[in-house]
Scaffold this motif. Structure first.
Motif, PDB file in Angstrom:
ATOM      1  N   HIS A   1      -7.797  29.554 -26.777  1.00  0.00           N
ATOM      2  CA  HIS A   1      -8.295  28.857 -25.586  1.00  0.00           C
ATOM      3  C   HIS A   1      -8.407  27.364 -25.845  1.00  0.00           C
ATOM      4  O   HIS A   1      -8.485  26.912 -26.994  1.00  0.00           O
TER       5      HIS A   1
ATOM      6  N   HIS B   1      -7.559  27.106 -29.811  1.00  0.00           N
ATOM      7  CA  HIS B   1      -8.344  27.610 -30.936  1.00  0.00           C
ATOM      8  C   HIS B   1      -9.027  28.916 -30.539  1.00  0.00           C
ATOM      9  O   HIS B   1      -8.993  29.322 -29.371  1.00  0.00           O
TER      10      HIS B   1
ATOM     11  N   ASP C   1     -12.940  30.944 -31.238  1.00  0.00           N
ATOM     12  CA  ASP C   1     -14.288  30.658 -31.722  1.00  0.00           C
ATOM     13  C   ASP C   1     -14.684  31.609 -32.856  1.00  0.00           C
ATOM     14  O   ASP C   1     -15.700  31.402 -33.505  1.00  0.00           O
TER      15      ASP C   1
HETATM   16 FE   LIG Z   1     -13.988  27.268 -28.144  1.00  0.00          FE
END
Ligand SMILES: [Fe+2]
Length: 242
Positions: free
Chosen positions: A208, A155, A157
């Motif tokens: 990540h 994913h 952030d």
């Molecule tokens: Fe994350």
């Protein structure tokens, strides 16, 4: 709550310049307190001060590993030459993710009440390459005590930079991995970040994830204390509709 605190942005050291250059070239960098000249007591101080049952609260059911504990803060900064003026942001609420309807509200910890933490923020800010440093923005701090599962799916952030700092770790596993955004099946970096170490990366360049914790010895109760600093885009909080 609206008292302004000041954090000195440190001078450029060779380690800071190395981090900034690696971020320009590769999009990520590893570092440590010892390389940055931060005394070893700081890591223990941060762990004792923030990773406690008193400070941490629960995760949100259905969103994150349920047995993980978390506290967070959002700090607004204004750069004034070699200083950051810092103020607690009025809200810490995060947008809903996945199929959630409600915004996410985690327990808040007022990090600016802690002079050592205020001082440390200048160093975190300085790691970002100079031409990407914002003059007015917000930083998010997430204190996470994890016992079993980290976020195991790839994913992003959705922020400008992510800085992972490990305050304590009694576990095997817990490997943090980066994958190039244009080749998400290619493992670029896989690292067990150790206490007192940092991984900083430009979020938009990578996907990540992080693998589960595993006991070092049978019967051990494993855990990891991580402080995730998010260098937000203005749209995350500053200019977000409220
Ligand atoms: Fe994350």
């Amino acid at each position: 709550m609206n008292k302004i605190k000041v954090s000195q942005i440190p001078e450029s050291t060779s380690e800071i310049v190395r981090i900034q250059n690696e971020l320009k070239e590769k999009g990520y960098a590893l570092s440590s307190d010892s390389a940055l000249g931060i005394p070893p007591e700081m890591r223990q101080y941060l762990d004792n001060r923030f990773f406690t049952d008193h400070v941490l609260g629960p995760e949100i059911p259905g969103v994150s590993p349920i047995d993980r504990l978390r506290a967070c803060d959002v700090v607004e900064f204004r750069r004034k030459k070699d200083q950051l003026e810092l103020e607690e942001f009025p809200i810490v609420t995060l947008k809903p993710i996945k199929n959630m309807k409600e915004p996410r509200e985690y327990k808040r910890v007022l990090t600016l009440e802690d002079p050592k933490f205020v001082n440390w923020i200048g160093t975190l800010f300085k790691m970002v390459p100079p031409d990407e440093q914002q003059t007015h923005g917000t930083l998010g701090f997430h204190f996470l005590r994890t016992f079993n599962d980290l976020v195991a799916y790839k994913h992003q952030d959705g922020e400008q930079y992510v800085i992972i700092y490990i305050a304590a770790r009694e576990t095997d596993g817990a490997l943090t991995s980066l994958y190039p955004i244009d080749q998400p099946d290619t493992l670029l970096l896989e690292v067990a970040i150790q206490p007192g170490e940092y991984l900083i990366f430009r979020d938009r360049d990578f996907m990540h994830d992080a693998s589960p914790l595993r006991p070092r010895f049978k019967g051990d109760k494993q855990y990891r204390d991580a402080l995730i600093t998010l260098v937000h885009y203005p749209t995350t909080y500053l200019t977000a509709p409220r």
